[in-house]
Write a protein that holds these residues in place. Structure first.
Motif, PDB file in Angstrom:
ATOM      1  N   VAL A   1      15.279   6.029 -10.774  1.00 42.47           N
ATOM      2  CA  VAL A   1      15.168   5.565 -11.857  1.00 42.47           C
ATOM      3  C   VAL A   1      13.797   4.708 -12.384  1.00 42.47           C
ATOM      4  CG1 VAL A   1      17.726   5.203 -12.588  1.00 42.47           C
ATOM      5  CG2 VAL A   1      16.507   3.445 -11.599  1.00 42.47           C
ATOM      6  N   GLU A   2      13.017   4.338 -11.418  1.00 45.59           N
ATOM      7  CA  GLU A   2      11.634   3.627 -11.626  1.00 45.59           C
ATOM      8  C   GLU A   2      10.964   3.830 -10.311  1.00 45.59           C
ATOM      9  OE1 GLU A   2      10.289   2.648 -14.395  1.00 45.59           O
ATOM     10  OE2 GLU A   2      12.030   1.707 -14.739  1.00 45.59           O
ATOM     11  N   ILE A   3       9.639   4.093 -10.735  1.00 43.67           N
ATOM     12  CA  ILE A   3       8.696   4.235  -9.389  1.00 43.67           C
ATOM     13  C   ILE A   3       7.524   3.459  -9.721  1.00 43.67           C
ATOM     14  CG2 ILE A   3       7.236   6.178  -8.240  1.00 43.67           C
ATOM     15  CD1 ILE A   3       9.224   8.224  -9.851  1.00 43.67           C
ATOM     16  N   ALA A   4       7.065   2.943  -8.501  1.00 44.84           N
ATOM     17  CA  ALA A   4       5.615   2.349  -8.660  1.00 44.84           C
ATOM     18  C   ALA A   4       4.900   3.155  -7.394  1.00 44.84           C
ATOM     19  CB  ALA A   4       5.772   0.864  -8.319  1.00 44.84           C
ATOM     20  N   GLU A   5       4.172   3.912  -7.859  1.00 41.90           N
ATOM     21  CA  GLU A   5       3.394   4.883  -6.976  1.00 41.90           C
ATOM     22  C   GLU A   5       2.175   3.887  -6.057  1.00 41.90           C
ATOM     23  OE1 GLU A   5       1.905   8.564  -7.949  1.00 41.90           O
ATOM     24  OE2 GLU A   5       4.285   9.435  -8.112  1.00 41.90           O
ATOM     25  N   SER A   6       2.095   4.360  -4.904  1.00 39.23           N
ATOM     26  CA  SER A   6       0.907   3.960  -3.939  1.00 39.23           C
ATOM     27  C   SER A   6      -0.268   4.399  -4.656  1.00 39.23           C
ATOM     28  CB  SER A   6       1.196   4.650  -2.487  1.00 39.23           C
ATOM     29  OG  SER A   6       0.000   4.120  -1.903  1.00 39.23           O
TER      30      SER A   6
ATOM     31  N   ILE B   1      -2.962   9.744  -0.005  1.00 39.01           N
ATOM     32  CA  ILE B   1      -2.033  10.468   1.015  1.00 39.01           C
ATOM     33  C   ILE B   1      -0.743   9.387   0.666  1.00 39.01           C
ATOM     34  CG2 ILE B   1      -0.957  11.306   3.072  1.00 39.01           C
ATOM     35  CD1 ILE B   1      -3.862  11.907   3.922  1.00 39.01           C
ATOM     36  N   ARG B   2       0.266   9.551  -0.004  1.00 41.15           N
ATOM     37  CA  ARG B   2       1.454   8.934  -0.393  1.00 41.15           C
ATOM     38  C   ARG B   2       2.670   9.656  -0.569  1.00 41.15           C
ATOM     39  NH1 ARG B   2      -2.026   9.257  -5.026  1.00 41.15           N
ATOM     40  NH2 ARG B   2      -0.915  10.155  -6.866  1.00 41.15           N
ATOM     41  N   PHE B   3       3.815   9.010  -0.678  1.00 39.78           N
ATOM     42  CA  PHE B   3       4.907   9.637  -1.052  1.00 39.78           C
ATOM     43  C   PHE B   3       5.345   9.746  -2.543  1.00 39.78           C
ATOM     44  CE2 PHE B   3       9.572   9.269  -2.081  1.00 39.78           C
ATOM     45  CZ  PHE B   3       9.920  10.262  -1.360  1.00 39.78           C
TER      46      PHE B   3
ATOM     47  N   ILE C   1      10.838   1.385  -0.191  1.00 37.60           N
ATOM     48  CA  ILE C   1       9.361   1.462   0.138  1.00 37.60           C
ATOM     49  C   ILE C   1       9.334   2.843   1.333  1.00 37.60           C
ATOM     50  CG2 ILE C   1       7.385   0.848   1.302  1.00 37.60           C
ATOM     51  CD1 ILE C   1       8.400  -2.216   0.795  1.00 37.60           C
ATOM     52  N   ALA C   2       8.486   3.940   0.809  1.00 37.55           N
ATOM     53  CA  ALA C   2       8.417   4.891   1.670  1.00 37.55           C
ATOM     54  C   ALA C   2       6.691   5.294   1.470  1.00 37.55           C
ATOM     55  CB  ALA C   2       9.241   6.018   0.767  1.00 37.55           C
TER      56      ALA C   2
ATOM     57  N   GLY D   1       0.766  -1.277  -0.163  1.00 36.99           N
ATOM     58  CA  GLY D   1       0.131   0.055  -0.164  1.00 36.99           C
ATOM     59  C   GLY D   1       0.927   1.371   0.204  1.00 36.99           C
ATOM     60  N   GLU D   2       2.053   1.160  -0.140  1.00 39.09           N
ATOM     61  CA  GLU D   2       2.972   2.264  -0.237  1.00 39.09           C
ATOM     62  C   GLU D   2       3.616   2.428  -1.427  1.00 39.09           C
ATOM     63  OE1 GLU D   2       2.513   4.255   2.137  1.00 39.09           O
ATOM     64  OE2 GLU D   2       2.091   3.165   3.962  1.00 39.09           O
TER      65      GLU D   2
END
Length: 255
Positions: free
Chosen positions: A112-117, A121-123, A216-217, A96-97
């Motif tokens: 270089v790569e992102i998988a957004e929550s 409300i997320r980082f 993970i953030a 969930g993050e």
């Protein structure tokens, strides 16, 4: 061949790893807790297709040239991201993050790569974001595995404060790095961004050289001692999968 027997055959093949590249029939049977006659049939089938070969001296089985076409097809993918991003997306969905991949470039970490929550409300972080290697979990999990000389060079350039919780004292930073190196993961709260936690693991190439980190953030209020251990376990699992992909591509740059 039934799906059950196919699954078992794949399980046998997966026993041949970098740590255990060869197996004798009896040892493999004992390790898997399966009758040696059953194991033998699977090994012979793989041997017939040259997926495995038997060493004439030791009589142990090893991976064979029949795997080469599969490996070539695997490597033919345009980028590592074709394989890494789905792992990150699955990890983000499970936790969930947000999950992001930071690659070492000089004495900085580059996202270089992102998988957004999917949470409201997320980082959030952008591709191409550069971070000094002494700030935050994603950066520190890289810096901890640099040589002492490299660490001192980074410190000599100055430790700038981003938040009230940023580490700016040399001895405090070196202590943090020793802890990270010992346990092989990093955790920070509000060190790079206020009210944001980060939990990160290092990523190495096949020779043990530090290349990157997986992080993970999310908002601090969503993390506690209990779920942190659960999140860490899932992060470690994904890290192992990504490390295998990095070793297969056998290159130090991401693109």
């Amino acid at each position: 061949m039934t799906l059950k027997s196919l699954g078992f055959a794949i399980e046998v093949l997966s026993m041949f790893t970098k740590e255990n590249p060869s197996w004798g029939l009896r040892d493999l049977s004992k390790e898997m807790g399966v009758n040696h006659t059953i194991i033998y049939r699977v090994l012979r089938t793989f041997e017939d297709k040259q997926v495995l070969t038997q060493n004439p001296d030791s009589k142990k089985y090893e991976l064979g040239p029949g795997l080469a076409p599969l490996l070539a097809a695997y490597r033919s993918k345009d980028k590592m991201s074709d394989l890494i991003l789905p792992i990150m997306e699955a990890l983000s969905e499970r936790t969930g993050e947000s999950v992001f991949l930071t690659w070492k470039e000089g004495y900085e970490g580059v996202t270089v790569e992102i998988a957004e929550s999917s949470s409201n409300i997320r980082f959030a972080v952008s591709k191409g974001t550069r971070t000094p290697l002494y700030l935050g979990a994603s950066a520190k999990s890289i810096m901890a595995f640099l040589s002492e000389e490299q660490q001192n060079e980074i410190i000599a350039q100055g430790l700038k404060k981003m938040t009230e919780k940023s580490t700016t004292e040399k001895e405090d930073l070196l202590k943090d790095l020793r802890i990270i190196q010992s346990r092989r993961w990093a955790y920070t709260e509000g060190e790079y961004s206020d009210d944001v936690f980060g939990i990160s693991t290092p990523l190495f190439n096949s020779e043990g050289k530090i290349l990157a980190s997986l992080t993970i953030a999310g908002p601090v209020y969503r993390i506690n001692e209990d779920n942190r251990q659960t999140i860490l376990a899932m992060l470690m699992e994904s890290t192992e999968k990504i490390t295998e992909i990095i070793s297969i591509f056998d290159k130090d740059n991401y693109l």
